[in-house]
Write a protein that holds these residues in place. Structure first.
Motif, PDB file in Angstrom:
ATOM      1  N   GLN A 116      73.033  42.557  39.249  1.00 26.17           N
ATOM      2  CA  GLN A 116      74.419  42.620  39.724  1.00 26.17           C
ATOM      3  C   GLN A 116      74.872  44.078  39.846  1.00 26.17           C
ATOM      4  OE1 GLN A 116      77.086  40.207  37.418  1.00 26.17           O
ATOM      5  NE2 GLN A 116      78.915  40.768  38.606  1.00 26.17           N
ATOM      6  N   LEU A 117      74.474  44.906  38.887  1.00 28.38           N
ATOM      7  CA  LEU A 117      74.827  46.330  38.945  1.00 28.38           C
ATOM      8  C   LEU A 117      74.203  46.992  40.167  1.00 28.38           C
ATOM      9  CD1 LEU A 117      76.149  48.795  37.455  1.00 28.38           C
ATOM     10  CD2 LEU A 117      73.910  49.156  36.382  1.00 28.38           C
ATOM     11  N   ASP A 118      72.964  46.660  40.457  1.00 30.49           N
ATOM     12  CA  ASP A 118      72.285  47.252  41.617  1.00 30.49           C
ATOM     13  C   ASP A 118      73.021  46.945  42.912  1.00 30.49           C
ATOM     14  OD1 ASP A 118      70.308  48.308  40.017  1.00 30.49           O
ATOM     15  OD2 ASP A 118      68.895  46.663  40.352  1.00 30.49           O
ATOM     16  N   GLN A 119      73.704  45.810  42.955  1.00 29.12           N
ATOM     17  CA  GLN A 119      74.420  45.418  44.176  1.00 29.12           C
ATOM     18  C   GLN A 119      75.648  46.281  44.435  1.00 29.12           C
ATOM     19  OE1 GLN A 119      75.171  41.242  43.447  1.00 29.12           O
ATOM     20  NE2 GLN A 119      73.037  40.640  43.911  1.00 29.12           N
ATOM     21  N   LEU A 120      76.066  47.050  43.422  1.00 27.99           N
ATOM     22  CA  LEU A 120      77.206  47.936  43.612  1.00 27.99           C
ATOM     23  C   LEU A 120      76.820  49.198  44.371  1.00 27.99           C
ATOM     24  CD1 LEU A 120      78.402  46.092  41.333  1.00 27.99           C
ATOM     25  CD2 LEU A 120      79.535  48.142  40.456  1.00 27.99           C
ATOM     26  N   VAL A 121      75.554  49.580  44.291  1.00 23.92           N
ATOM     27  CA  VAL A 121      75.130  50.873  44.830  1.00 23.92           C
ATOM     28  C   VAL A 121      75.437  51.029  46.315  1.00 23.92           C
ATOM     29  CG1 VAL A 121      73.169  52.420  45.189  1.00 23.92           C
ATOM     30  CG2 VAL A 121      73.379  51.156  43.040  1.00 23.92           C
ATOM     31  N   PRO A 122      75.086  50.034  47.177  1.00 22.35           N
ATOM     32  CA  PRO A 122      75.377  50.219  48.609  1.00 22.35           C
ATOM     33  C   PRO A 122      76.869  50.342  48.924  1.00 22.35           C
ATOM     34  CG  PRO A 122      73.779  48.453  48.261  1.00 22.35           C
ATOM     35  CD  PRO A 122      74.358  48.782  46.930  1.00 22.35           C
ATOM     36  N   ALA A 123      77.716  49.853  48.010  1.00 22.70           N
ATOM     37  CA  ALA A 123      79.158  49.874  48.271  1.00 22.70           C
ATOM     38  C   ALA A 123      79.812  51.180  47.834  1.00 22.70           C
ATOM     39  CB  ALA A 123      79.830  48.692  47.565  1.00 22.70           C
ATOM     40  N   ILE A 124      79.079  52.070  47.171  1.00 23.87           N
ATOM     41  CA  ILE A 124      79.653  53.339  46.718  1.00 23.87           C
ATOM     42  C   ILE A 124      79.927  54.235  47.924  1.00 23.87           C
ATOM     43  CG2 ILE A 124      79.232  55.439  45.396  1.00 23.87           C
ATOM     44  CD1 ILE A 124      77.464  53.781  43.529  1.00 23.87           C
ATOM     45  N   SER A 125      81.186  54.614  48.095  1.00 28.37           N
ATOM     46  CA  SER A 125      81.530  55.454  49.250  1.00 28.37           C
ATOM     47  C   SER A 125      82.433  56.629  48.884  1.00 28.37           C
ATOM     48  CB  SER A 125      82.220  54.592  50.330  1.00 28.37           C
ATOM     49  OG  SER A 125      83.429  54.031  49.824  1.00 28.37           O
ATOM     50  N   THR A 126      82.949  56.639  47.661  1.00 31.86           N
ATOM     51  CA  THR A 126      83.857  57.714  47.262  1.00 31.86           C
ATOM     52  C   THR A 126      83.444  58.247  45.883  1.00 31.86           C
ATOM     53  OG1 THR A 126      85.392  56.282  46.052  1.00 31.86           O
ATOM     54  CG2 THR A 126      85.743  56.513  48.446  1.00 31.86           C
ATOM     55  N   PRO A 127      83.917  59.442  45.541  1.00 35.35           N
ATOM     56  CA  PRO A 127      83.650  59.960  44.190  1.00 35.35           C
ATOM     57  C   PRO A 127      84.150  59.022  43.094  1.00 35.35           C
ATOM     58  CG  PRO A 127      84.403  61.729  45.598  1.00 35.35           C
ATOM     59  CD  PRO A 127      84.589  60.459  46.386  1.00 35.35           C
ATOM     60  N   ASP A 128      85.295  58.360  43.347  1.00 32.54           N
ATOM     61  CA  ASP A 128      85.810  57.425  42.346  1.00 32.54           C
ATOM     62  C   ASP A 128      84.845  56.264  42.148  1.00 32.54           C
ATOM     63  OD1 ASP A 128      87.972  59.055  42.158  1.00 32.54           O
ATOM     64  OD2 ASP A 128      89.448  57.626  42.886  1.00 32.54           O
ATOM     65  N   ASP A 129      84.293  55.763  43.238  1.00 38.86           N
ATOM     66  CA  ASP A 129      83.312  54.679  43.135  1.00 38.86           C
ATOM     67  C   ASP A 129      82.110  55.130  42.286  1.00 38.86           C
ATOM     68  OD1 ASP A 129      84.905  53.205  44.816  1.00 38.86           O
ATOM     69  OD2 ASP A 129      83.631  53.448  46.590  1.00 38.86           O
ATOM     70  N   LYS A 130      81.668  56.329  42.550  1.00 40.84           N
ATOM     71  CA  LYS A 130      80.485  56.837  41.827  1.00 40.84           C
ATOM     72  C   LYS A 130      80.776  56.972  40.338  1.00 40.84           C
ATOM     73  CE  LYS A 130      77.650  59.537  43.863  1.00 40.84           C
ATOM     74  NZ  LYS A 130      76.955  60.680  44.512  1.00 40.84           N
TER      75      LYS A 130
END
Length: 468
Positions: A116-130
């Protein structure tokens, strides 16, 4: 948690001290808990990331409460304690294999959360997301006892650029500490250097950086880091840093560095054990001939740092009972009284017999030797012989006068005369004069003179308080 080897302290333990709870976006570590918490910037996930973040946080929170996960973590803690308690290679290997198996079992129970955590990676688009991803990854990594995932989360937080400077330096340290425990020396050095450059000096970060070089077969660079850290302190460096420097330099055959660290060690912490270490290392690296060995082992005698029978035997051989019977007899008796020499040893009994039989005649010759030495036509050899005799019979006042006289003679062995003049001055309590004399010694004896100078200083200065 398995302990790593750095002054009996676990680098991973420091990394876990970050203490980020599952789902917490920003957390202060215990290292700064007593300080004013730095301002936390407002964190807002992107529209694409927000729908994934909530469920992941919930999953992580729930996983931390599951009984099967709690039981698995207890098994890991028990296995880690077994590793720390294991004695002997076979037992340690078995305990470590058991630890690895329990960590894997824990990780298997959290496989769904990792996916489930790995599925977040493609959605990271901003410094806040990271930053949010990094905290979630660290939280899951901590729950799973997964060091690579913990490091991945911390690095993402650093890379986000959203941390305030204090946290940036702190997180870099934790990345470095985890990398150290993972034996990823290059990554450990990079992160630790970033932390130190940013002003993070807590938790022995500088010594950890030094170890990251040393463990990667870069002893010279590691010692350089350690020297820089020591030079930058306003108080005495920790004793273990200095001892580590001596041992690493010795094993790397870096004689000059071994001497430097040895001198610093006994200057700050003049214990019997430290004197024994510093003298033994110099003896083995310098490979001195007999006359130099006598003066080095005289220092061992003054500091009472004989550690084994070999020390007494080498002193007896170098001094020679035929040449310095009084001093040899004193050494023999000291060795016998310590139990490190045996009265049944033929070498010992012969040395004692020879020395005992020559003392009376040798002492009776001292006035004539002094008279010859003070003659205007006396050579450096004659003067030195008389001075040496008086020094060997614990008459430093006479010895110092004659060594001063020898220094004015052509052809004198200058380093030897200066060394022994400094010894006589030290025995007389003339500390400033002795240190000035030792500072003039050059050549192979210079390293020895540095140790003697440290000994002279220790006779008037208190030992350093333990570093905090």
């Amino acid at each position: 948690m398995i302990r790593s080897t750095l002054f009996t302290r676990s680098a991973l333990g420091l990394a876990l001290a970050l203490g980020a709870a599952a789902g917490t976006v920003i957390a202060a570590s215990p290292a700064v808990a007593k300080e004013k918490a730095p301002a936390v910037p407002k964190i807002v996930p992107s529209k694409a990331f927000a729908p994934l973040y909530g469920p992941m946080k919930t999953a992580l929170d729930n996983a931390g409460k599951r009984q099967d996960v709690l039981d698995a973590k207890t098994a890991v803690a028990t296995a880690a304690a077994g590793v720390n308690a294991a004695s002997g290679k076979a037992a340690r290997d078995a305990a470590r294999a058991n630890y690895d198996a329990t960590v894997k079992a824990l990780g298997d129970k959290l496989a769904a959360e990792k996916t489930q955590l790995d599925q977040l990676v493609p959605a990271i688009s901003t410094p806040d997301d990271k930053l949010i991803y990094g905290q979630l990854a660290f939280g899951l990594g901590k729950l799973a006892e997964d060091k690579p995932l913990q490091r991945k989360g911390l690095q993402a937080s650093v890379d986000s650029g959203k941390l305030v400077p204090e946290q940036q330096a702190q997180f870099n340290f934790f990345v470095g500490a985890l990398s150290y425990d993972m034996r990823d020396w290059a990554a450990a050095r990079a992160a630790l250097q970033n932390a130190i450059t940013a002003g993070y000096k807590q938790n022995d970060s500088e010594s950890l950086l030094a170890e990251a070089y040393i463990n990667d077969n870069q002893a010279a660079e590691g010692l350089k880091v350690l020297e820089t850290a020591i030079a930058g302190r306003t108080t005495a460096a920790p004793e273990e840093w200095l001892r580590r420097g001596v041992v690493v330099a010795y094993k790397a055959k870096l004689a000059d560095k071994a001497t430097t660290f040895g001198s610093k060690l006994v200057s700050a912490y003049p214990t019997t054990q430290n004197w024994a270490l510093a003298i033994a290392v110099l003896r083995d690296t310098a490979r001195y001939p007999s006359q130099e060995t006598v003066d080095l082992l005289r220092l061992m005698d003054r500091t009472n740092s004989y550690m084994e029978g070999r020390d007494y035997v080498e002193f007896i051989q170098a001094a020679d009972p035929r040449r310095a019977p009084g001093e040899v007899l004193k050494v023999v008796n000291a060795g016998l009284n310590s139990g490190k020499l045996s009265a049944k040893d033929v070498f010992v009994t012969e040395a004692k017999t020879i020395a005992s039989g020559r003392i009376a005649t040798d002492k009776a010759s001292l006035p004539a030797a002094e008279r010859d030495a003070r003659a205007g036509s006396a050579t450096a050899t004659v003067v030195m012989a008389a001075a040496d005799a008086y020094l060997s019979y614990d008459n430093p006042a006479k010895a110092a006068e004659l060594y001063q006289l020898a220094l004015g003679k052509p052809g004198v062995d200058l380093p030897r005369a200066l060394t022994r003049l400094g010894i006589a001055q030290t025995d007389l309590g003339q500390i400033a004069a002795a240190q000035a004399t030792f500072a003039k010694v050059e050549g192979p004896r210079k390293a020895m003179a540095q140790l003697w100078s440290a000994y002279a200083a220790s006779k008037v200065a208190p030992a350093a308080a333990p570093a905090k």
